[in-house]
Design a protein around this motif. Sequence first.
Motif, PDB file in Angstrom:
ATOM      1  N   SER A  29      99.808  -4.190  14.480  1.00 52.15           N
ATOM      2  CA  SER A  29      98.835  -3.176  14.518  1.00 52.15           C
ATOM      3  C   SER A  29      98.151  -3.300  13.339  1.00 52.15           C
ATOM      4  O   SER A  29      96.868  -3.283  13.311  1.00 52.15           O
ATOM      5  CB  SER A  29      99.731  -1.831  14.406  1.00 52.15           C
ATOM      6  N   MET A  30      98.527  -3.870  12.414  1.00 53.26           N
ATOM      7  CA  MET A  30      97.528  -4.160  11.277  1.00 53.26           C
ATOM      8  C   MET A  30      96.848  -5.230  11.671  1.00 53.26           C
ATOM      9  O   MET A  30      95.462  -5.683  11.209  1.00 53.26           O
ATOM     10  CB  MET A  30      98.656  -4.729   9.907  1.00 53.26           C
ATOM     11  N   LEU A  50      89.505  -5.533  14.238  1.00 56.67           N
ATOM     12  CA  LEU A  50      88.109  -4.505  14.622  1.00 56.67           C
ATOM     13  C   LEU A  50      87.248  -4.595  13.612  1.00 56.67           C
ATOM     14  O   LEU A  50      86.236  -4.468  13.692  1.00 56.67           O
ATOM     15  CB  LEU A  50      89.005  -3.399  14.939  1.00 56.67           C
ATOM     16  N   ALA A  51      87.977  -4.478  12.314  1.00 60.79           N
ATOM     17  CA  ALA A  51      87.162  -4.376  11.053  1.00 60.79           C
ATOM     18  C   ALA A  51      86.238  -5.550  11.070  1.00 60.79           C
ATOM     19  O   ALA A  51      84.822  -5.474  10.826  1.00 60.79           O
ATOM     20  CB  ALA A  51      87.928  -4.189   9.950  1.00 60.79           C
ATOM     21  N   LEU A  52      86.710  -6.682  11.261  1.00 57.32           N
ATOM     22  CA  LEU A  52      85.884  -7.814  11.235  1.00 57.32           C
ATOM     23  C   LEU A  52      84.910  -7.983  12.237  1.00 57.32           C
ATOM     24  O   LEU A  52      83.852  -8.232  11.936  1.00 57.32           O
ATOM     25  CB  LEU A  52      87.149  -9.101  11.390  1.00 57.32           C
ATOM     26  N   ARG A  80      92.302   0.083  18.952  1.00 61.42           N
ATOM     27  CA  ARG A  80      93.428  -0.561  18.270  1.00 61.42           C
ATOM     28  C   ARG A  80      94.763  -0.677  19.015  1.00 61.42           C
ATOM     29  O   ARG A  80      95.536  -1.712  18.973  1.00 61.42           O
ATOM     30  CB  ARG A  80      93.723   0.363  16.984  1.00 61.42           C
ATOM     31  N   SER A 116      93.943  -3.823  13.351  1.00 66.37           N
ATOM     32  CA  SER A 116      93.030  -3.125  12.541  1.00 66.37           C
ATOM     33  C   SER A 116      92.191  -4.082  11.759  1.00 66.37           C
ATOM     34  O   SER A 116      90.906  -3.841  11.686  1.00 66.37           O
ATOM     35  CB  SER A 116      93.756  -2.573  11.482  1.00 66.37           C
ATOM     36  N   VAL A 117      92.723  -5.240  11.361  1.00 62.90           N
ATOM     37  CA  VAL A 117      91.629  -5.898  10.625  1.00 62.90           C
ATOM     38  C   VAL A 117      90.657  -6.870  11.430  1.00 62.90           C
ATOM     39  O   VAL A 117      89.555  -6.995  11.285  1.00 62.90           O
ATOM     40  CB  VAL A 117      92.735  -7.275  10.163  1.00 62.90           C
ATOM     41  N   TYR A 175      99.799 -10.699  10.086  1.00 59.52           N
ATOM     42  CA  TYR A 175     100.227  -9.331   9.920  1.00 59.52           C
ATOM     43  C   TYR A 175     101.097  -8.896  11.150  1.00 59.52           C
ATOM     44  O   TYR A 175     101.192  -9.485  12.231  1.00 59.52           O
ATOM     45  CB  TYR A 175      98.957  -8.369   9.879  1.00 59.52           C
TER      46      TYR A 175
END
Lengths: 223, 223, 223, 223
Positions: free
Chosen positions: C160-161, C167-169, C137, C164-165, C157
């Motif tokens: 940082s957000m 990476l999750a995706l 991240r 995160s998104v 976003y």
Amino acid sequence: MEEPTDDKKQNRRLAILDAAADVFADRGYATATCDEIAKRAAVSKGTLYNYFRSKQDLFTQLFLSSVAEDEATIDGVIAQPGTAREKLEAVLGYWFEQFSRYDDLGRLVLEFWSTAAAEEEDGTFTQTLQDMYGRYRQRMTQIFKQGQSSGEFDLVYGPSMAASVVLALFDGIGLHSMMGLSVKMDAKTLATIKRGMLRALGVEPEPLAENTPTGGDTKDADA
Amino acid sequence: MEEPTDDKKQNRRLAILDAAADVFADRGYATATCDEIAKRAAVSKGTLYNYFRSKQDLFTQLFLSSVAEDEATIDGVIAQPGTAREKLEAVLGYWFEQFSRYDDLGRLVLEFWSTAAAEEEDGTFTQTLQDMYGRYRQRMTQIFKQGQSSGEFDLVYGPSMAASVVLALFDGIGLHSMMGLSVKMDAKTLATIKRGMLRALGVEPEPLAENTPTGGDTKDADA
Amino acid sequence: MEEPTDDKKQNRRLAILDAAADVFADRGYATATCDEIAKRAAVSKGTLYNYFRSKQDLFTQLFLSSVAEDEATIDGVIAQPGTAREKLEAVLGYWFEQFSRYDDLGRLVLEFWSTAAAEEEDGTFTQTLQDMYGRYRQRMTQIFKQGQSSGEFDLVYGPSMAASVVLALFDGIGLHSMMGLSVKMDAKTLATIKRGMLRALGVEPEPLAENTPTGGDTKDADA
Amino acid sequence: MEEPTDDKKQNRRLAILDAAADVFADRGYATATCDEIAKRAAVSKGTLYNYFRSKQDLFTQLFLSSVAEDEATIDGVIAQPGTAREKLEAVLGYWFEQFSRYDDLGRLVLEFWSTAAAEEEDGTFTQTLQDMYGRYRQRMTQIFKQGQSSGEFDLVYGPSMAASVVLALFDGIGLHSMMGLSVKMDAKTLATIKRGMLRALGVEPEPLAENTPTGGDTKDADA
DNA sequence: AATGAATGAGTTTTCATTCAT
DNA sequence: TATGAATGAAAACTCATTCAT
């Protein structure tokens, strides 16, 4: 000029036996591992097998050398000249002295006995122990006979039976002492037991040292 | 009506304990296999683990039940009314009687002792043995005190020390007897030892039965 | 001259890890057997335990080396100089490239996640994954910040957000891809997703290659 | 009059499924034991096998009923009338709401995915998941199409691809959230993500509540 | 002679499944 | 139908022993 090599071999052998004594005493035969023995002897596992055919063989050799060493020592103790009572006191002294070492040795001795008990009838361990105790008994019997002839002892049993009982008592005390059961083997207790044994053999022992008043303590050291 | 089930469960449990006693006695704890115990108990290996959490647990339960059984028996022996001498004779009789069973039990007992010796300070086995011997010693001490009060005994040691020594002697004799070392526990030898112990305690024992002339045999049963 | 030995040891270790990766991926951690791993690594079961303390240890080592390898690779990818967009495209490219290997790796990765989820709070797996994703991240965040500074990105976003998104995706797409769920990871789909992501980040992607007409395909590759 | 019996049967079945969900979530499929499931369901182990053919069957039934329940719920959510944006917000809301339950469910879901991944090509789990996600995607696609027709959405992707990506993102976020990786699923973060997703879909979301100033937070909730 | 990596037989323990009651 | 004791196949792990170097 192969003696240095032979010496070296002997030393290695003894180092391994020493290490094995430690490990067998710590862990017991079955739980001890050759790995650990090798490590504690600072040799490789392979070397172990250059000196001993197997774990069992190592244990047997250790047993035999222990027995031989013990016997040599006790022979020396008994061989000294003197009255029956002096000899007996020397043996008692030596034996009781062993008990203080029993914290280290006890477990190993138990392993030896255990192995003997597990053997087929008349296996090596059993046979060796029987032989050894046979000789112990002979020596003790001779002391008792000498004591009877000289009028020193007024035995409760015959000399041979007395020897047997005394040997059994020794091992019993060693066992209990090691396990912290009924007898704690401090110097005072040992002295008390020694005096009692002598009196039971018909010998009036010498008075104790000044710090142990005859009356109370002798009668009941732990009351 | 759940007793049949409970009984059945108890029986199974006991059958497994019995089998375990056999196998542990034959092979020792470490060498014994759960497979063999199961086989000898005629149950499956899995069933073993329905009744005992582990091999170690099985061994511990066996130890505890042996100790409990032993203690119950000896309590019964000592509780009987009588003179100190009668009580002492009863205890001696019981203990020596055990020795005849020692061919079966001896190895198992050795395993118990061995396990205790191998434990960390104050493990279950050590603690249990210490407790048990503590109680034994108390009972013996009471007998000796009674004997002293009544004037029956003229003890070499104080009552408590006497108890300790006698207990150690018992175990020593048991050990030697089992290993066929210095003492063979036939009836005559036992009688001889018993008489000697009583005399060592200051009690003049009754004369032996007619087939054991006082002179020779008492003086030296194994000469 | 101990390198040959050390090399050999390393090779053995790696061979076992490889075999373990196969078997764990095939059967999952719990169902995999050490027997099979040994067999597939063409070593004996004992050898397994010379290199790894336990099955769990083997699994953990495999996990750690996978993570380390992954991280080293991605570090290399990100470290290259370039605009934020170039860096982002490199990361996307690498990540999506991984998906094609996911048929082999996917199950193993799932096992890692599963193990982490089963752990006590903050076990090794969880901690390692959290550390690794924390670093991922950070790196992604830096790229996004660079893109913002240079005016390349107009982020939905904050950096940082966004990281995160994204990476999750990535993981969601990897998961679905592996299971053959909603997304099939063929080259064209990946290109489409990549273009969409870039646009969602406020970057107008370059037109696709000639065989993928912008209109229809971008709008709905799978309609 | 067999309905009470049938009801009872149903209840038992559900009780077992509930217990199984707990245990599988706690321990994972392989580590879970039928013993524990039975205990937690307050039935005997034998009864388990009256309702389910095997542990595997129990797991499969649990999976199928979970999927069915999930799908019923989401159907209800989507079936409500409204604009595409309202529907989308409802789905997002529902999905994100799930994440708060993920601490309990996550492990179980991972087990389902893991099992699916381990299956032979097109096993029950894989097939069921593919079917389920196929239907999810269809419903999402419809929403996106409605949004496109009504001019509400200006999609980055085509409707079907958008659906796929959104579904993958959901699962990715759920996964990361459960593991405490890059995204912490507190209410504020979820709101931020939701707003971002809507904007990425070309929808300008409504301003946030008063306590979340648009500028800073939207741009970078975790910077 | 010394080493220590490799071996694999042998052991304890678990647990899904069955079946007599 | 419900129960739970019994089963035994299967798996992790150990360690004495061997043998190539």
